[in-house]
Design an enzyme around this catalytic site. Structure first.
Site, short mmCIF file in Angstrom:
data_model
loop_
_atom_site.label_atom_id
_atom_site.label_comp_id
_atom_site.label_asym_id
_atom_site.label_seq_id
_atom_site.Cartn_x
_atom_site.Cartn_y
_atom_site.Cartn_z
CB SER A 148 2.31 0.05 1.85
OG SER A 148 3.58 -0.46 1.55
CD GLU A 150 6.33 -2.93 -2.53
OE1 GLU A 150 7.22 -2.76 -1.68
OE2 GLU A 150 6.53 -3.54 -3.60
CE1 TYR A 171 0.37 -5.18 1.01
CE2 TYR A 171 2.18 -3.80 0.23
CZ TYR A 171 1.31 -4.19 1.24
OH TYR A 171 1.38 -3.57 2.47
#
Ligand code: NAP
Ligand code: G4F
Length: 365
Positions: A148, A150, A171
């Protein structure tokens, strides 16, 4: 190790974890259309959780339309190593797509351990099951890991494969562990294991607590007079938003390459949350500022402010170029959610009790 050539006797087999999610449903559709036998892992739930893939179910007693594959579902959970080993052995897949995750960043601050278990440890358990199976069976299993954007966290935009990772949430930390575990099995044992570092991608099937869908669901209900406003957190965060249907094509392309590798998948365009909201409201003839309220519950303890992907490598190596613009994406989502609100209103007007949509129902997500 060569990837087995598909034959009428043995169509290609894919195993998808997270098949009931947004990406899982688009990927299953894509692979079934290509003639794969698709196997998916589904968590047991007290309620039906397969609404995104129900249209792909085909009665096993009925013949398949020419060239189409079949979908088979298995109960399981990526935190259960035993079931992963058993399923990999029984299915004997050519390709494994690991999409399962507790994928909500805000929720990962509330449930860090659960998030690490599904995102990081779950991936390690699956990789071990594949490694053992490949060693015993001698057939290559190609692996895709859902990494990701992120993971870039605080690293300045634009981001590409060479940008350092600076994760800002449990996460992202879990995804980073899973990412490096995938790179490591490739480097250490020669597994055909690739990571797609995907920037945000959305669709009418997006979960309703992610910001784009939260906005377009609100647009639909406000347009139909069923709601007045939507409560949001940080409107200044900037994201590179693409269409999930385009992004699953990139996942498949990665596993068709001779050599496994990692790729950034993104559109190269960025909007702030505020700009996306203005776009979505304007498509329904509404003014965003009249309907957006602030609620600090939707802020994160640490925010990722600026994500913008440079997908040059995917363009040149995979030939991947996403056709859908953010304007077309917003249009698709707003149209879908106006129709959904129309159905809700029809039911309400017919006297059906709808579950009350309180702002607290999503628990701060
Ligand atoms: P999603 O809609 O939240 O779907 C997640 C899927 O994982 C669901 O099928 C969910 O099952 C399943 N799952 C969760 N925990 C599990 C567990 N312990 N065992 C088995 N299955 C489990 O996410 P998405 O948007 O499709 O994203 C797919 C993957 O890409 C995720 O790994 C996500 O982190 C990653 N990713 C997404 C984006 C994005 O913008 N969408 C960007 C980069 C990376 P239930 O249906 O039962 O909940
Ligand atoms: O839609 P979001 O929750 O997505 P976020 O955090 O970027 O994560 C998504 O994309 C990642 C890829 O970069 C995936 F890996 C991950 O699985 C997931 O799919 O939030 C987007 C932005 C954030 O900056 C958030 O603070 O929107 C801001 N925001 C403002 N108000 C809100 C809200 N986010 C949510 N969910 N809800 C709000 O009310």
């Amino acid at each position: 190790m060569p990837n087995p050539v598909p034959s009428p006797a043995r169509p290609r087999r894919a195993l998808i974890t997270g098949i009931t999610g947004q990406d899982g449903s688009y990927l299953a559709e894509l692979l079934i259309g290509k003639g794969y036998d698709v196997h998916g892992i589904v968590r047991r739930a007290s309620n039906f959780n397969t609404h995104r893939i129900d249209h792909l179910y085909h009665d096993p007693h009925e013949p398949l339309a020419g060239g189409r594959g079949r979908m088979t579902l298995h109960h399981g959970d990526v935190t259960d190593a035993n079931i992963l080993e058993r399923l990999v052995r029984a299915i004997d897949p050519d390709e494994v797509y690991n999409l399962a995750a507790q994928s909500h960043v805000r929720v990962s601050f509330e449930m860090p351990i659960h998030t690490y278990e599904s995102v990081a440890i779950g991936t390690c358990k699956l990789l071990e099951a594949i490694r053992d199976h490949q060693q015993v069976g001698g057939r290559q299993v190609r692996f895709y890991q859902a990494s990701s954007s992120e993971m870039y966290g605080a690293s300045p935009a634009p981001q590409n494969e060479a940008t350092p990772f600076r994760p800002r949430s449990p996460y992202a930390i879990g995804k980073l562990a899973a990412h490096w575990a995938t790179v490591n099995v490739r480097e250490a044992y020669g597994l055909h294991a690739s990571c797609g570092i995907l920037f945000n991608h959305e669709s009418p099937r997006r979960g309703e607590t992610f910001v784009t869908r939260k906005i377009t669901r609100a647009v639909g209900r406000i347009r139909l007079g069923m709601q007045d406003c939507v409560y949001l957190g940080n409107l200044d965060a900037r994201r590179d938003w693409g269409f999930a249907g385009d992004y699953v094509e990139a996942m498949w392309l990665m596993l068709q390459q001779e050599r496994a590798d990692d790729y950034v998948i993104a559109t190269g365009r960025q909007l702030s949350v505020r700009e996306f909201a203005e776009l979505a409201f304007s498509l329904a003839g509404l003014n965003a500022a009249d309907h957006i309220r602030h609620d600090a519950r939707y802020l994160r303890p640490a925010e990722v402010h600026d994500l913008l992907g440079d997908a040059s490598k995917a363009r040149s190596v995979l030939g991947w170029n996403p056709p859908t613009t953010v304007e077309q994406l917003a249009r698709m989502m707003v149209d879908h959610d106006i129709e959904m609100a129309q159905r809700e209103r029809t039911l309400r007007d017919a006297g059906h009790k709808l579950i009350e949509r309180r702002s607290g129902a999503s628990g701060g997500a």
